[in-house]
Design an enzyme around this catalytic site. Structure first.
Site, PDB file in Angstrom:
ATOM      1  N   TYR A  71      28.916  -6.478 169.138  1.00  0.00           N
ATOM      2  CA  TYR A  71      28.101  -7.643 168.790  1.00  0.00           C
ATOM      3  C   TYR A  71      26.604  -7.323 168.846  1.00  0.00           C
ATOM      4  O   TYR A  71      25.843  -7.668 167.948  1.00  0.00           O
ATOM      5  CB  TYR A  71      28.416  -8.813 169.734  1.00  0.00           C
ATOM      6  CG  TYR A  71      27.723 -10.094 169.321  1.00  0.00           C
ATOM      7  CD1 TYR A  71      28.344 -10.981 168.450  1.00  0.00           C
ATOM      8  CD2 TYR A  71      26.439 -10.393 169.772  1.00  0.00           C
ATOM      9  CE1 TYR A  71      27.710 -12.138 168.044  1.00  0.00           C
ATOM     10  CE2 TYR A  71      25.790 -11.543 169.368  1.00  0.00           C
ATOM     11  CZ  TYR A  71      26.435 -12.422 168.501  1.00  0.00           C
ATOM     12  OH  TYR A  71      25.796 -13.558 168.100  1.00  0.00           O
ATOM     13  N   PHE A 123      12.023 -13.562 141.171  1.00  0.00           N
ATOM     14  CA  PHE A 123      13.429 -13.760 140.812  1.00  0.00           C
ATOM     15  C   PHE A 123      13.800 -15.223 141.122  1.00  0.00           C
ATOM     16  O   PHE A 123      13.167 -15.864 141.955  1.00  0.00           O
ATOM     17  CB  PHE A 123      14.310 -12.793 141.606  1.00  0.00           C
ATOM     18  CG  PHE A 123      15.762 -12.919 141.270  1.00  0.00           C
ATOM     19  CD1 PHE A 123      16.220 -12.577 140.008  1.00  0.00           C
ATOM     20  CD2 PHE A 123      16.677 -13.418 142.182  1.00  0.00           C
ATOM     21  CE1 PHE A 123      17.559 -12.725 139.670  1.00  0.00           C
ATOM     22  CE2 PHE A 123      18.014 -13.569 141.857  1.00  0.00           C
ATOM     23  CZ  PHE A 123      18.451 -13.216 140.594  1.00  0.00           C
ATOM     24  N   ASP A 124      14.845 -15.750 140.448  1.00  0.00           N
ATOM     25  CA  ASP A 124      15.100 -17.200 140.580  1.00  0.00           C
ATOM     26  C   ASP A 124      15.438 -17.667 141.990  1.00  0.00           C
ATOM     27  O   ASP A 124      14.999 -18.742 142.400  1.00  0.00           O
ATOM     28  CB  ASP A 124      16.095 -17.748 139.546  1.00  0.00           C
ATOM     29  CG  ASP A 124      17.264 -16.859 139.248  1.00  0.00           C
ATOM     30  OD1 ASP A 124      17.163 -15.667 139.528  1.00  0.00           O
ATOM     31  OD2 ASP A 124      18.283 -17.344 138.736  1.00  0.00           O
ATOM     32  N   ASP A 214       9.358  -7.060 146.832  1.00  0.00           N
ATOM     33  CA  ASP A 214      10.777  -7.353 146.668  1.00  0.00           C
ATOM     34  C   ASP A 214      11.361  -6.062 146.114  1.00  0.00           C
ATOM     35  O   ASP A 214      11.178  -5.711 144.949  1.00  0.00           O
ATOM     36  CB  ASP A 214      10.990  -8.524 145.705  1.00  0.00           C
ATOM     37  CG  ASP A 214      12.480  -8.786 145.431  1.00  0.00           C
ATOM     38  OD1 ASP A 214      13.295  -7.863 145.635  1.00  0.00           O
ATOM     39  OD2 ASP A 214      12.821  -9.899 144.993  1.00  0.00           O
ATOM     40  N   ALA A 216      14.448  -4.776 145.628  1.00  0.00           N
ATOM     41  CA  ALA A 216      15.862  -4.677 145.238  1.00  0.00           C
ATOM     42  C   ALA A 216      16.154  -3.423 144.414  1.00  0.00           C
ATOM     43  O   ALA A 216      17.191  -2.792 144.580  1.00  0.00           O
ATOM     44  CB  ALA A 216      16.266  -5.928 144.452  1.00  0.00           C
ATOM     45  N   LYS A 257      21.752  -3.874 145.311  1.00  0.00           N
ATOM     46  CA  LYS A 257      21.331  -3.125 144.120  1.00  0.00           C
ATOM     47  C   LYS A 257      21.083  -1.671 144.529  1.00  0.00           C
ATOM     48  O   LYS A 257      22.019  -0.883 144.588  1.00  0.00           O
ATOM     49  CB  LYS A 257      20.075  -3.747 143.503  1.00  0.00           C
ATOM     50  CG  LYS A 257      20.324  -5.058 142.757  1.00  0.00           C
ATOM     51  CD  LYS A 257      20.288  -6.244 143.653  1.00  0.00           C
ATOM     52  CE  LYS A 257      20.279  -7.550 142.893  1.00  0.00           C
ATOM     53  NZ  LYS A 257      20.525  -8.672 143.795  1.00  0.00           N
ATOM     54  N   HIS A 448      23.125 -23.058 135.223  1.00  0.00           N
ATOM     55  CA  HIS A 448      23.995 -22.074 134.560  1.00  0.00           C
ATOM     56  C   HIS A 448      25.278 -21.771 135.337  1.00  0.00           C
ATOM     57  O   HIS A 448      26.311 -21.497 134.753  1.00  0.00           O
ATOM     58  CB  HIS A 448      23.229 -20.785 134.272  1.00  0.00           C
ATOM     59  CG  HIS A 448      22.517 -20.216 135.459  1.00  0.00           C
ATOM     60  ND1 HIS A 448      21.415 -20.826 136.019  1.00  0.00           N
ATOM     61  CD2 HIS A 448      22.755 -19.122 136.209  1.00  0.00           C
ATOM     62  CE1 HIS A 448      20.999 -20.105 137.047  1.00  0.00           C
ATOM     63  NE2 HIS A 448      21.805 -19.076 137.193  1.00  0.00           N
TER      64      HIS A 448
HETATM   65  N1  F0G Z   1      15.364 -10.288 144.202  1.00  0.00           N
HETATM   66  C1  F0G Z   1      15.705  -9.733 143.024  1.00  0.00           C
HETATM   67  C2  F0G Z   1      14.690  -8.980 142.235  1.00  0.00           C
HETATM   68  C3  F0G Z   1      17.016  -9.878 142.539  1.00  0.00           C
HETATM   69  O1  F0G Z   1      17.343  -9.343 141.351  1.00  0.00           O
HETATM   70  C4  F0G Z   1      17.963 -10.597 143.316  1.00  0.00           C
HETATM   71  C5  F0G Z   1      19.337 -10.774 142.856  1.00  0.00           C
HETATM   72  C6  F0G Z   1      17.557 -11.143 144.537  1.00  0.00           C
HETATM   73  C7  F0G Z   1      16.241 -10.958 144.952  1.00  0.00           C
HETATM   74  C8  F0G Z   1      18.492 -11.933 145.420  1.00  0.00           C
HETATM   75  O2  F0G Z   1      19.365 -11.081 146.074  1.00  0.00           O
HETATM   76  O3  F0G Z   1      21.634 -11.668 145.186  1.00  0.00           O
HETATM   77  O4  F0G Z   1      21.339 -10.301 147.275  1.00  0.00           O
HETATM   78  O5  F0G Z   1      20.820 -12.709 147.275  1.00  0.00           O
HETATM   79  N2  F0G Z   1      19.705 -10.542 141.678  1.00  0.00           N
HETATM   80  C9  F0G Z   1      21.066 -10.607 141.152  1.00  0.00           C
HETATM   81  C10 F0G Z   1      21.031 -10.406 139.654  1.00  0.00           C
HETATM   82  C11 F0G Z   1      21.857 -11.785 141.590  1.00  0.00           C
HETATM   83  O6  F0G Z   1      22.079 -10.599 139.024  1.00  0.00           O
HETATM   84  O7  F0G Z   1      19.989 -10.027 139.112  1.00  0.00           O
HETATM   85  P1  F0G Z   1      20.869 -11.471 146.461  1.00  0.00           P
END
Ligand code: F0G
Length: 465
Positions: A71, A123-124, A214, A216, A257, A448
């Site tokens: 843990y 990102f969204d 960010d 990713a 990613k 979506h």
């Molecule tokens: N930042 C970026 C640039 C991303 O592309 C994503 C996720 C996230 C943050 C959020 O991360 O999914 O681990 O919570 N992108 C995916 C996509 C979902 O399909 O582009 P997460």
């Protein structure tokens, strides 16, 4: 030799269920014409996302067996921490279960309702978490970013002049941090240059505002810098990544990613006060700070993934194989976003389906046609995702109505990609038969994911313009 081969061979396989066009028409109808609602086993080539869909290596699977599930203070945490520390160089390393959990924790810890967070393009989920904290997420991409055909080696850059204005106008009281996304996913998987990061760093320093990344897709960004930016050809991707992170005061990362993870996220910070606030919140909802909502085995796999993702053979193959798909589609005359990004090819829905008006969702209609024709699942990033109804009942459409073909890491072979090129080309040849769509159900937020759609009668699809 000119041919770029996959720098791995296959040890474990997953069968693909082959389906007919008639079967797919049925599945699509059952799914209310929303690719998110399809059963994954009814998809032949799944290009919905490159997130969490990577094939792990034999070394990662071996790491999973070594996972320490204690843990608190598990050995796997220290393995993870050391792998991250060597690369990122920031003082505090906090795991989270995925990227958006990291966004939410940082947002809750440091954001308030007078705050503005500038970035290249958020990102969204990042935007949604910033807005949920009551702050404004402000995109400042360079002007070329919204011109689909514009060739620019670093189309993901932040507009430094607009950032300077923003920082001058609002100051450190209103801007708690600047967040630059590498590569810029919402802008087409386009890279950010080191020069641009250095410029942003200087502006942030002057204003007394922290700069965060960010990260990713940091490894793909490093490879683009190596290929395209003067002075970096002889540096290793790891050295380039370390230089990028050294310009920042911290980072958020979805490790689904560029860490070859099926799950995982990360927050790194230099600030003691912010790290403490994030850890306290993390205990509330994610778990103990040495596992952050992950299993010990996940931490092991991610530590190994972070190392493998920077191998030059892998990155050369990765970027070349995405470019291969884009190049062949462009040769076939298919309208797409240029230059080709790191993790995906983005089709231009509006030009592909120029007989379908915005209000009948050209990109979305194309994504359903692609599934029906060839069993390929893609993701619309356009009118359905970002379209907004104004108070007077009119609709505002985004600058671009794209269909993203995201390529999972180490999953598909070149013949799978040849199939994709052939399928998109055939759908393009028959594009006038693609029918527009209408909503039968639309949620207020992130529509979506849960949308229900229905095709319009063929006669009402044709644009009057
Ligand atoms: N930042 C970026 C640039 C991303 O592309 C994503 C996720 C996230 C943050 C959020 O991360 O999914 O681990 O919570 N992108 C995916 C996509 C979902 O399909 O582009 P997460």
């Amino acid at each position: 030799m000119k041919t770029v081969i996959e720098p791995f061979r296959i040890k474990v396989v997953e069968p693909i269920k082959m389906t007919t066009k008639e079967e797919r028409a049925h599945y699509l109808k059952e799914a209310d014409y929303n690719p998110f609602r399809l059963r994954a086993e009814d998809v032949m080539i799944d290009l919905l996302t490159d997130s969490g869909t990577s094939a792990m290596s034999a070394a990662q699977w071996a790491g999973i067996m070594r996972g320490d599930e204690s843990y608190a203070g598990a050995r796997s945490y220290y393995v993870f921490r050391d792998a991250v520390a060597d690369l990122f160089g920031h003082k505090h390393i906090i795991p989270a279960h995925q990227g958006r959990a990291a966004e939410r924790l940082l947002g809750m810890a440091v954001l308030g309702d007078q705050h503005v967070v500038p970035g290249n393009t958020h990102f969204d989920t990042t935007r949604a978490n910033i807005e949920r904290a009551g702050s404004e997420a402000r995109d400042l991409p360079i002007p070329e970013a919204v011109d689909l055909g514009a060739q620019h080696p670093f189309k993901g850059n932040i507009d430094l002049a607009r950032l300077e204005d923003c920082l001058r106008e609002l100051g450190a009281e209103r801007v708690p941090f600047v967040l630059i996304t590498v590569t810029n996913n919402s802008g087409g998987g386009q890279p950010v240059s080191m020069e641009n990061l250095r410029g942003a760093r200087a502006l942030c320093q002057q204003a007394g505002v922290p700069l965060l990344l960010d990260a990713a897709r940091f490894a793909e960004n490093s490879w683009f810098i190596k290929q395209r930016e003067e002075g970096y050809a002889d540096k290793t991707p790891r050295e380039i990544a370390q230089e990028m992170f050294a310009l920042a005061d911290g980072a958020l990362m979805s490790m689904k990613k560029d860490a070859f993870g099926n799950i995982g996220g990360l927050i790194t910070l230099n600030s003691d006060a912010w790290a403490q606030a994030v850890r306290n919140l993390l205990i509330l909802t994610e778990g103990f700070p040495s596992y952050g909502g992950l299993a010990g085995r996940d931490l092991e796999a991610l530590a190994i993934g972070l190392e493998e993702i920077l191998h030059e053979d892998y990155l050369a193959y990765r970027i070349a194989s995405t470019a291969y798909v884009g190049r062949h589609l462009a040769w076939a005359g298919i309208p797409l976003l240029q230059p080709i990004g790191g993790h995906a090819v983005y089709l231009d829905g509006r030009r592909f389906c120029d007989h379908i008006p915005d209000e009948a969702f050209p990109g979305w209609s194309l994504s359903t046609a692609l599934y029906e024709h060839a069993g390929i699942r893609a993701c619309e990033i356009g009118n359905v995702m970002f379209g907004r109804e104004e108070a007077d009942g009119t609709w505002r459409w985004p600058d671009m109505d794209l269909v993203r073909l995201a390529i999972p890491r180490r999953v598909y072979t070149q013949s799978h990609m040849d199939y994709v090129v052939e399928a998109v080309t055939e759908v393009y040849e028959q594009r006038k038969s693609i029918r527009g769509m209408r909503f039968t159900y639309r949620a207020d937020a992130l529509a979506h994911f849960t949308a229900r759609m229905a095709p319009l009668p063929a006669s009402s699809t044709v644009s009057s313009s």
